[in-house]
Structures are given as C-alpha cells and as structure tokens.
Design a protein around this motif. Structure first.
Motif, PDB file in Angstrom:
ATOM      1  N   ARG A   1     -79.833 -63.184 -17.398  1.00 28.30           N
ATOM      2  CA  ARG A   1     -79.750 -64.265 -16.414  1.00 28.30           C
ATOM      3  C   ARG A   1     -80.611 -65.456 -16.847  1.00 28.30           C
ATOM      4  N   LEU A   2     -81.793 -65.184 -17.399  1.00 23.21           N
ATOM      5  CA  LEU A   2     -82.667 -66.261 -17.853  1.00 23.21           C
ATOM      6  C   LEU A   2     -82.032 -67.036 -18.999  1.00 23.21           C
ATOM      7  N   LEU A   3     -81.349 -66.345 -19.900  1.00 20.62           N
ATOM      8  CA  LEU A   3     -80.637 -67.037 -20.983  1.00 20.62           C
ATOM      9  C   LEU A   3     -79.622 -68.014 -20.403  1.00 20.62           C
ATOM     10  N   GLN A   4     -78.868 -67.584 -19.397  1.00 20.68           N
ATOM     11  CA  GLN A   4     -77.873 -68.470 -18.788  1.00 20.68           C
ATOM     12  C   GLN A   4     -78.536 -69.626 -18.053  1.00 20.68           C
ATOM     13  N   THR A   5     -79.704 -69.403 -17.505  1.00 20.13           N
ATOM     14  CA  THR A   5     -80.413 -70.452 -16.769  1.00 20.13           C
ATOM     15  C   THR A   5     -80.927 -71.544 -17.696  1.00 20.13           C
ATOM     16  N   VAL A   6     -81.435 -71.173 -18.865  1.00 21.49           N
ATOM     17  CA  VAL A   6     -82.015 -72.170 -19.769  1.00 21.49           C
ATOM     18  C   VAL A   6     -80.977 -72.804 -20.697  1.00 21.49           C
ATOM     19  N   THR A   7     -79.772 -72.249 -20.721  1.00 24.98           N
ATOM     20  CA  THR A   7     -78.684 -72.821 -21.517  1.00 24.98           C
ATOM     21  C   THR A   7     -78.036 -73.949 -20.713  1.00 24.98           C
TER      22      THR A   7
ATOM     23  N   ALA B   1     -84.000 -69.825 -26.938  1.00 25.88           N
ATOM     24  CA  ALA B   1     -83.303 -69.251 -25.790  1.00 25.88           C
ATOM     25  C   ALA B   1     -82.583 -67.959 -26.183  1.00 25.88           C
ATOM     26  N   LYS B   2     -82.066 -67.914 -27.402  1.00 24.00           N
ATOM     27  CA  LYS B   2     -81.380 -66.714 -27.877  1.00 24.00           C
ATOM     28  C   LYS B   2     -82.338 -65.536 -28.019  1.00 24.00           C
ATOM     29  N   MET B   3     -83.622 -65.817 -28.133  1.00 32.42           N
ATOM     30  CA  MET B   3     -84.611 -64.754 -28.287  1.00 32.42           C
ATOM     31  C   MET B   3     -84.928 -64.049 -26.964  1.00 32.42           C
ATOM     32  N   ILE B   4     -84.535 -64.628 -25.841  1.00 34.32           N
ATOM     33  CA  ILE B   4     -84.832 -64.033 -24.535  1.00 34.32           C
ATOM     34  C   ILE B   4     -84.181 -62.656 -24.389  1.00 34.32           C
ATOM     35  N   PRO B   5     -82.859 -62.514 -24.591  1.00 34.71           N
ATOM     36  CA  PRO B   5     -82.292 -61.170 -24.475  1.00 34.71           C
ATOM     37  C   PRO B   5     -82.780 -60.229 -25.569  1.00 34.71           C
ATOM     38  N   VAL B   6     -83.097 -60.776 -26.737  1.00 36.56           N
ATOM     39  CA  VAL B   6     -83.645 -59.944 -27.812  1.00 36.56           C
ATOM     40  C   VAL B   6     -84.993 -59.382 -27.377  1.00 36.56           C
ATOM     41  N   ALA B   7     -85.822 -60.209 -26.746  1.00 40.66           N
ATOM     42  CA  ALA B   7     -87.116 -59.742 -26.244  1.00 40.66           C
ATOM     43  C   ALA B   7     -86.929 -58.672 -25.167  1.00 40.66           C
ATOM     44  N   ALA B   8     -85.909 -58.825 -24.329  1.00 38.05           N
ATOM     45  CA  ALA B   8     -85.643 -57.818 -23.300  1.00 38.05           C
ATOM     46  C   ALA B   8     -85.270 -56.477 -23.938  1.00 38.05           C
ATOM     47  N   VAL B   9     -84.454 -56.505 -24.982  1.00 43.01           N
ATOM     48  CA  VAL B   9     -84.080 -55.267 -25.677  1.00 43.01           C
ATOM     49  C   VAL B   9     -85.306 -54.652 -26.343  1.00 43.01           C
ATOM     50  N   LEU B  10     -86.154 -55.476 -26.945  1.00 45.91           N
ATOM     51  CA  LEU B  10     -87.372 -54.957 -27.571  1.00 45.91           C
ATOM     52  C   LEU B  10     -88.286 -54.313 -26.529  1.00 45.91           C
ATOM     53  N   TYR B  11     -88.349 -54.876 -25.326  1.00 45.88           N
ATOM     54  CA  TYR B  11     -89.135 -54.270 -24.253  1.00 45.88           C
ATOM     55  C   TYR B  11     -88.577 -52.895 -23.893  1.00 45.88           C
TER      56      TYR B  11
ATOM     57  N   ALA C   1     -75.668 -76.046 -18.565  1.00 44.93           N
ATOM     58  CA  ALA C   1     -74.673 -75.514 -17.638  1.00 44.93           C
ATOM     59  C   ALA C   1     -73.250 -75.649 -18.166  1.00 44.93           C
ATOM     60  N   HIS C   2     -72.938 -76.747 -18.859  1.00 47.51           N
ATOM     61  CA  HIS C   2     -71.568 -76.924 -19.331  1.00 47.51           C
ATOM     62  C   HIS C   2     -71.212 -75.907 -20.419  1.00 47.51           C
ATOM     63  N   VAL C   3     -72.197 -75.475 -21.178  1.00 45.17           N
ATOM     64  CA  VAL C   3     -71.934 -74.470 -22.221  1.00 45.17           C
ATOM     65  C   VAL C   3     -71.624 -73.122 -21.570  1.00 45.17           C
ATOM     66  N   VAL C   4     -72.426 -72.752 -20.580  1.00 44.00           N
ATOM     67  CA  VAL C   4     -72.192 -71.488 -19.866  1.00 44.00           C
ATOM     68  C   VAL C   4     -70.834 -71.527 -19.183  1.00 44.00           C
ATOM     69  N   GLU C   5     -70.515 -72.646 -18.558  1.00 46.64           N
ATOM     70  CA  GLU C   5     -69.233 -72.769 -17.848  1.00 46.64           C
ATOM     71  C   GLU C   5     -68.056 -72.678 -18.810  1.00 46.64           C
ATOM     72  N   GLU C   6     -68.180 -73.241 -19.999  1.00 45.28           N
ATOM     73  CA  GLU C   6     -67.105 -73.130 -20.994  1.00 45.28           C
ATOM     74  C   GLU C   6     -66.839 -71.668 -21.344  1.00 45.28           C
TER      75      GLU C   6
ATOM     76  N   THR D   1     -73.434 -63.210 -22.402  1.00 47.13           N
ATOM     77  CA  THR D   1     -74.668 -63.231 -23.194  1.00 47.13           C
ATOM     78  C   THR D   1     -74.344 -63.185 -24.677  1.00 47.13           C
ATOM     79  N   TRP D   2     -73.432 -62.313 -25.065  1.00 48.42           N
ATOM     80  CA  TRP D   2     -73.051 -62.199 -26.473  1.00 48.42           C
ATOM     81  C   TRP D   2     -72.471 -63.509 -26.991  1.00 48.42           C
ATOM     82  N   ARG D   3     -71.610 -64.144 -26.186  1.00 46.81           N
ATOM     83  CA  ARG D   3     -71.005 -65.408 -26.599  1.00 46.81           C
ATOM     84  C   ARG D   3     -72.058 -66.506 -26.717  1.00 46.81           C
ATOM     85  N   LEU D   4     -73.036 -66.533 -25.794  1.00 48.15           N
ATOM     86  CA  LEU D   4     -74.084 -67.552 -25.842  1.00 48.15           C
ATOM     87  C   LEU D   4     -74.987 -67.357 -27.052  1.00 48.15           C
TER      88      LEU D   4
END
Length: 101
Positions: free
Chosen positions: A64-70, A25-35, A72-77, A12-15
């Motif tokens: 997980r949602l961040l990885q889903t909307v990113t 998409a980067k705002m998804i984990p930020v929103a989770a932390v704010l929640y 696939a080749h970026v996540v795999e890298e 997540t940090w790398r993405l």
C-alpha cells in the motif's frame, strides 16, 4: 479478500517493473519481504496465528505504501490495464496528467 490481495500483488509487481517509479519506492516492498524473512519480529512466529498476521500486515502495508508514494496516474494506468478498461485520452506533462472523460 483473497482476490483483493492477489490484485494488490499484481499491481505491486507491475509498479516494481515500471521505470517511472523511483528506485527508492521500489525498495519498500523489498524491505517488507526482508522483514518477513528476518528472524527478528515484532510478534514472534511461534505464536501461531498472531505471528503470521504480523508478517501479513507488514507485507500489505508495504504494498500500500508503494502505491501511495507512486504518482497517482501511474498507479491508475496499471489498475486500468489489469481491469481491462481503457484509460481514455491521457495528456502527460512534466507537472501533471490530465484525462479527458
């Protein structure tokens, strides 16, 4: 289990730092932390155990949602880099990525 959560955090940090990932998409984990930090919860934190599991679930779902909307080749890298394995020959075009095996 703990090691898996740590690996998800690292990906997540790398993405979040990767410019190929859209800003929305980067705002998804930020929103989770704010929640988690918000005083409003689906299950109040005063219920020991259940309140914290609620927060953990939201945080893990955000990662997980961040990885889903990113793409696939970026996540795999990033997974390959964290695991120390080579990506092989990668050919990138505007539409898709092709890997030779």
């Amino acid at each position: 289990m703990f090691q898996r959560i740590v690996n998800e955090l690292r990906i997540t940090w790398r993405l979040i730092q990767d410019p190929r990932v859209p800003m929305w998409a980067k705002m998804i984990p930020v929103a989770a932390v704010l929640y988690i930090l918000s005083p409003l919860d689906l299950i109040p934190d005063v219920l020991i155990g259940l309140g914290q599991l609620d927060d953990l679930g939201v945080f893990l779902a955000g990662m997980r949602l961040l990885q889903t909307v990113t793409p696939a080749h970026v996540v795999e890298e990033h997974r390959a880099a964290l695991e120390g394995r080579p990506m092989g020959d990668v050919i990138e075009t505007r539409e898709y990525t092709v890997r030779s095996k």
